[in-house]
Scaffold this motif. Structure first.
Motif, PDB file in Angstrom:
ATOM      1  N   PRO A 108       0.848  -1.194   0.000  1.00  0.00           N
ATOM      2  CA  PRO A 108       0.000   0.000   0.000  1.00  0.00           C
ATOM      3  C   PRO A 108       0.885   1.246   0.000  1.00  0.00           C
ATOM      4  O   PRO A 108       1.877   1.298   0.718  1.00  0.00           O
ATOM      5  N   ASP A 109       0.523   2.214  -0.839  1.00  0.00           N
ATOM      6  CA  ASP A 109       1.370   3.409  -0.941  1.00  0.00           C
ATOM      7  C   ASP A 109       1.059   4.362   0.214  1.00  0.00           C
ATOM      8  O   ASP A 109      -0.046   4.340   0.765  1.00  0.00           O
ATOM      9  N   PHE A 110       2.028   5.143   0.591  1.00  0.00           N
ATOM     10  CA  PHE A 110       1.789   6.146   1.622  1.00  0.00           C
ATOM     11  C   PHE A 110       2.739   7.309   1.410  1.00  0.00           C
ATOM     12  O   PHE A 110       3.753   7.189   0.735  1.00  0.00           O
ATOM     13  N   GLU A 111       2.341   8.449   1.990  1.00  0.00           N
ATOM     14  CA  GLU A 111       3.205   9.629   1.941  1.00  0.00           C
ATOM     15  C   GLU A 111       3.446  10.086   3.370  1.00  0.00           C
ATOM     16  O   GLU A 111       2.490  10.255   4.131  1.00  0.00           O
ATOM     17  N   VAL A 112       4.695  10.227   3.723  1.00  0.00           N
ATOM     18  CA  VAL A 112       5.039  10.639   5.090  1.00  0.00           C
ATOM     19  C   VAL A 112       6.130  11.714   5.010  1.00  0.00           C
ATOM     20  O   VAL A 112       6.733  11.923   3.963  1.00  0.00           O
ATOM     21  N   SER A 123       5.985   4.849  -3.237  1.00  0.00           N
ATOM     22  CA  SER A 123       6.037   4.515  -4.669  1.00  0.00           C
ATOM     23  C   SER A 123       7.191   5.220  -5.391  1.00  0.00           C
ATOM     24  O   SER A 123       7.600   4.797  -6.466  1.00  0.00           O
ATOM     25  N   ASP A 124       7.728   6.303  -4.785  1.00  0.00           N
ATOM     26  CA  ASP A 124       8.882   6.964  -5.395  1.00  0.00           C
ATOM     27  C   ASP A 124      10.154   6.113  -5.295  1.00  0.00           C
ATOM     28  O   ASP A 124      11.157   6.424  -5.934  1.00  0.00           O
ATOM     29  N   LYS A 129      15.150  -1.920  -3.709  1.00  0.00           N
ATOM     30  CA  LYS A 129      14.628  -2.772  -2.632  1.00  0.00           C
ATOM     31  C   LYS A 129      14.406  -1.887  -1.415  1.00  0.00           C
ATOM     32  O   LYS A 129      15.191  -0.973  -1.153  1.00  0.00           O
ATOM     33  N   VAL A 130      13.333  -2.153  -0.690  1.00  0.00           N
ATOM     34  CA  VAL A 130      13.023  -1.347   0.490  1.00  0.00           C
ATOM     35  C   VAL A 130      12.792  -2.255   1.697  1.00  0.00           C
ATOM     36  O   VAL A 130      12.049  -3.237   1.603  1.00  0.00           O
TER      37      VAL A 130
ATOM     38  N   GLY B  71       7.703  -2.865  -6.196  1.00  0.00           N
ATOM     39  CA  GLY B  71       6.742  -2.396  -5.202  1.00  0.00           C
ATOM     40  C   GLY B  71       5.940  -3.517  -4.566  1.00  0.00           C
ATOM     41  O   GLY B  71       4.948  -3.257  -3.883  1.00  0.00           O
ATOM     42  N   ARG B  72       6.351  -4.760  -4.793  1.00  0.00           N
ATOM     43  CA  ARG B  72       5.640  -5.906  -4.208  1.00  0.00           C
ATOM     44  C   ARG B  72       6.203  -6.259  -2.838  1.00  0.00           C
ATOM     45  O   ARG B  72       7.419  -6.239  -2.639  1.00  0.00           O
ATOM     46  N   ILE B  73       5.294  -6.611  -1.920  1.00  0.00           N
ATOM     47  CA  ILE B  73       5.744  -7.116  -0.622  1.00  0.00           C
ATOM     48  C   ILE B  73       6.199  -8.551  -0.834  1.00  0.00           C
ATOM     49  O   ILE B  73       5.435  -9.379  -1.357  1.00  0.00           O
TER      50      ILE B  73
END
Lengths: 138, 241
Positions: A108-112, A123-124, A129-130, B71-73
């Motif tokens: 799910p995208d979010f802005e913080v 999404s930016d 990898k995050v 963007g995939r978990i």
């Protein structure tokens, strides 16, 4: 009247003749709830929910010189939950958004706002990898 | 925090992004000292409304997700300590965490989809909590409680905290945030014990999924061995002053 949704609280106008139902002025709807009224229905980003004409007539009212959406009814349709206490309404996340991330596994995208003041949208970071983690002082 | 920094540096900051999100209604006042103490170079966010936990369906901290280039978990975990650390408890210290998650993370950054720790979509689905009417309503109640808490309207805050906890009894964030905001001590200890219990004994174990982690079957969370030695040392220090 205050609407708490998606991690923020937005002060909005209240319909003078009905305090039991959550009526939101159409021009305040996007800021307060994320939804936007379009010809094809109510849209949240790329997700659009059609609003058939009978529903439009029932849920959109012209009063107090403004156009209002009966958000309580609309939320009942989308399955979003809400709680009212006095002039404060608190909205849950939107089930469709949560379900779609469960099904597609797209995060799910979010802005913080980062501590250094920068705005960060998940999404930016596409293409990287995050590792996202939560913690707390408690 | 220092253990996450170690992990970040050991993998290499140019190879992935790391985002640390504090779930704290107390805001900067509550978390700054933790952030500042650790000289962090990764992205740090203070989330006073627990929005990230809500979006990812997490009910406790620490929790983590790996998100790939598209963007995939590819993995979502609760109970993700990046390494062993000690924290103050009363007069003493407790020890928590282990290296398993950090090792797995290192492997994933290095090998991507080939990593044995990446979950298939079916496995992943089993580790994500279902979205139900109760959990959504609980979320709305919790956000309302946080709002009234910030307004210093304790009575109304308590009413909505209680409602949230009743609707989502397995949500530790809802309980622990409330305990700490009411100044109830030992919340860490209680929660850690209970979390450990949950991991071991109930079906909730699947949300603390250690599948594929190096010591999959082992549950290491809190060892109270430091309480007494550390307490004695502190008492001695005080007497000396």
């Amino acid at each position: 009247m205050l609407i708490i949704a998606d991690g923020k609280a937005t002060e909005v106008a209240q319909r003078s003749d009905d305090h039991e139902t959550l009526w939101v002025r159409l021009n305040e709807l996007p800021e307060a709830t994320g939804w936007q009224m379009k010809p094809e229905g109510a849209c949240l980003g790329e997700l659009c929910v059609p609003l058939p004409e009978p529903k439009r007539q029932e849920w959109i009212a012209n009063t107090d010189e403004d156009e209002w959406l009966n958000y309580s009814e609309f939320a009942d349709m989308t399955g979003q939950k809400y709680v009212q206490d006095g002039d404060v309404w608190s909205l849950s996340s939107i089930p469709e958004v949560r379900h779609s991330s469960l099904e597609s596994a797209i995060a799910p995208d979010f802005e913080v706002t980062e501590r250094n003041g920068n705005t960060l949208r998940l999404s930016d970071l596409r293409g990287h990898k995050v590792v996202l983690f939560t913690w707390a002082s408690w | 925090m220092p253990v996450w920094q170690e992990l970040y540096e050991s993998i290499g900051s140019d190879r992935f992004e790391m985002i640390s999100v504090a779930q704290d209604s107390g805001g900067a006042k509550a978390v700054d000292k933790w952030f500042d103490r650790a000289s962090l170079t990764y992205r740090c966010v203070i989330d006073t409304t627990h929005q990230i936990s809500s979006l990812f369906g997490w009910v406790n901290v620490p929790s983590a997700a790996w998100i790939d280039e598209q963007g995939r978990i590819v993995r979502s975990n609760e109970g993700t300590y990046p390494g062993e650390f000690k924290f103050n408890f009363g007069l003493g210290k407790l020890r928590a965490g282990d290296d398993a998650f950090a090792e797995a993370t290192r492997d994933w950054v290095n090998h991507g989809a080939e990593s044995e720790y990446v979950l298939s979509s079916t496995e992943l689905a089993a580790t994500l909590r279902p979205v139900t009417e109760e959990t959504l309503l609980a979320e709305a109640e919790f956000k309302l409680a946080l709002h009234f808490k910030a307004q210093k309207d304790t009575k109304r805050a308590q009413k909505h905290f209680a409602a949230a906890q009743q609707l989502a009894p397995d949500n530790w964030c809802y309980m622990r945030q409330d305990w700490v905001s009411r100044g109830i001590a030992y919340s860490d200890f209680k929660t850690s014990r209970l979390t450990s219990y949950l991991r071991k004994n109930t079906e909730d174990a699947r949300f603390y999924n250690r599948k594929g982690l190096p010591d999959e079957d082992e549950t290491r969370f809190i060892t109270p061995e430091w309480i007494w030695t550390s307490a004695l040392r502190r008492i001695k220090q005080r007497l000396r002053r």
